[in-house]
Design a protein around this motif. Structure first.
Motif, PDB file in Angstrom:
ATOM      1  N   ARG A 195       0.821  -1.210   0.000  1.00 46.33           N
ATOM      2  CA  ARG A 195       0.000   0.000   0.000  1.00 46.33           C
ATOM      3  C   ARG A 195       0.857   1.263   0.000  1.00 46.33           C
ATOM      4  N   PHE A 196       2.170   1.126   0.231  1.00 44.58           N
ATOM      5  CA  PHE A 196       3.097   2.250   0.167  1.00 44.58           C
ATOM      6  C   PHE A 196       3.778   2.352  -1.202  1.00 44.58           C
ATOM      7  N   ALA A 197       3.394   1.511  -2.143  1.00 44.72           N
ATOM      8  CA  ALA A 197       3.986   1.521  -3.483  1.00 44.72           C
ATOM      9  C   ALA A 197       3.358   2.611  -4.339  1.00 44.72           C
ATOM     10  N   ASP A 198       3.960   2.845  -5.493  1.00 44.61           N
ATOM     11  CA  ASP A 198       3.373   3.727  -6.497  1.00 44.61           C
ATOM     12  C   ASP A 198       1.975   3.212  -6.828  1.00 44.61           C
ATOM     13  N   PRO A 199       0.950   4.056  -6.736  1.00 48.42           N
ATOM     14  CA  PRO A 199      -0.415   3.587  -6.993  1.00 48.42           C
ATOM     15  C   PRO A 199      -0.596   2.970  -8.371  1.00 48.42           C
TER      16      PRO A 199
END
Length: 270
Positions: A195-199
């Motif tokens: 969920r902290f990755a590039d959307p």
């Protein structure tokens, strides 16, 4: 602190060449902690031990007592099947447990003795097949109980694994405890590091771009995870970034049928 989770595809395909490709990816990625699934051992060697020696890491091995289904697929009844942990720092209180509801699936736990924290660290391999959601629900219930039973005042728990389930599934929602009421260990939140990755990055770890996956009937999916306990009182362990590794062939060899997940977690200031 760099954490990696990776399913190594046991002794399928050209496993002797793949082991060297796996080593290359791990050496280039340089993780501090690795949770590994589908790890083999035979009477002469253990893949996790070999990787640890090559990388200068500590290691722990969690074999299943029910390897027959895997051995039957390769015709080799001498090879064991299990999960493994690799760590830059010593591992203490190592324990392996067979997961309920499906034979041959284990969870391996240890406490990482890092210089700044004692880190509860887990890796698991859940039941496969699309119709096994009920079995996976039982398995994540037990994993949550085991995580809750290994608290640390200095670092949130880190849970890795091939969960064979997509993020919106009942079992992954139950594992996290933040999107639905958990069935076990109330109050424990295990956040999905992706969920902290590039959307715009779907993080597809089971990807039909990989020829080993293209031969299977399933679509591309995100089924491999790094999960981190949510702690408001600690700086250590907060997710800084996340990405995939092992996404290309090495010297013409695809290392595994899965891609690895690599998460960067915050270390406390020195």
């Amino acid at each position: 602190m760099r954490v990696l989770s990776w399913n190594l595809w046991w002794r399928f395909g050209d496993w002797q060449r793949r082991r060297h490709a796996i080593r290359t990816v791990l050496a280039e990625t340089a993780p501090d902690l690795c949770g590994l699934q589908e790890v083999w051992a035979d009477p002469d060697e253990n893949l996790a031990g070999w990787l640890a020696a090559e990388l200068g890491m500590h290691w722990a091995w969690g074999p299943t007592a029910n390897a027959q289904q895997w051995q039957a697929r390769t015709g080799d009844d001498s090879a064991q099947f299990g999960t493994a942990l690799l760590s830059r720092w010593p591992l203490a209180a190592v324990a392996v447990e067979e997961l309920p509801a499906a034979p041959g699936r284990t969870v391996l736990a240890a406490t990482v003795e890092a210089p700044y924290a004692r880190i509860p660290f887990f890796t698991a391999h859940l039941a496969a097949t699309a119709y096994a959601s009920a079995a996976r629900l039982e398995q994540v219930d037990r994993i949550r109980e085991l995580v809750a039973a290994r608290p640390s005042d200095s670092h949130p728990p880190v849970v890795t694994g091939d969960f064979n389930a997509e993020p919106d599934s009942d079992e992954m929602r139950a594992l996290g405890g933040d999107k639905t009421a958990p069935r076990t260990a109330p109050g424990l939140i295990l956040m999905d590091a992706w969920r902290f990755a590039d959307p715009g990055d779907e993080g597809l770890t089971w990807n039909r771009r990989n020829p080993h996956v293209a031969a299977a009937p399933e679509p591309s999916m995100r089924i491999d995870y790094v999960r981190v306990g949510l702690r408001y009182d600690l700086e250590a362990g907060r997710v800084e970034s996340v990405r995939l590794a092992g996404t290309e062939p090495v010297a013409g060899v695809w290392p595994s049928d899965h891609f690895a997940v690599v998460a960067e977690l915050r270390e406390p200031p020195t």
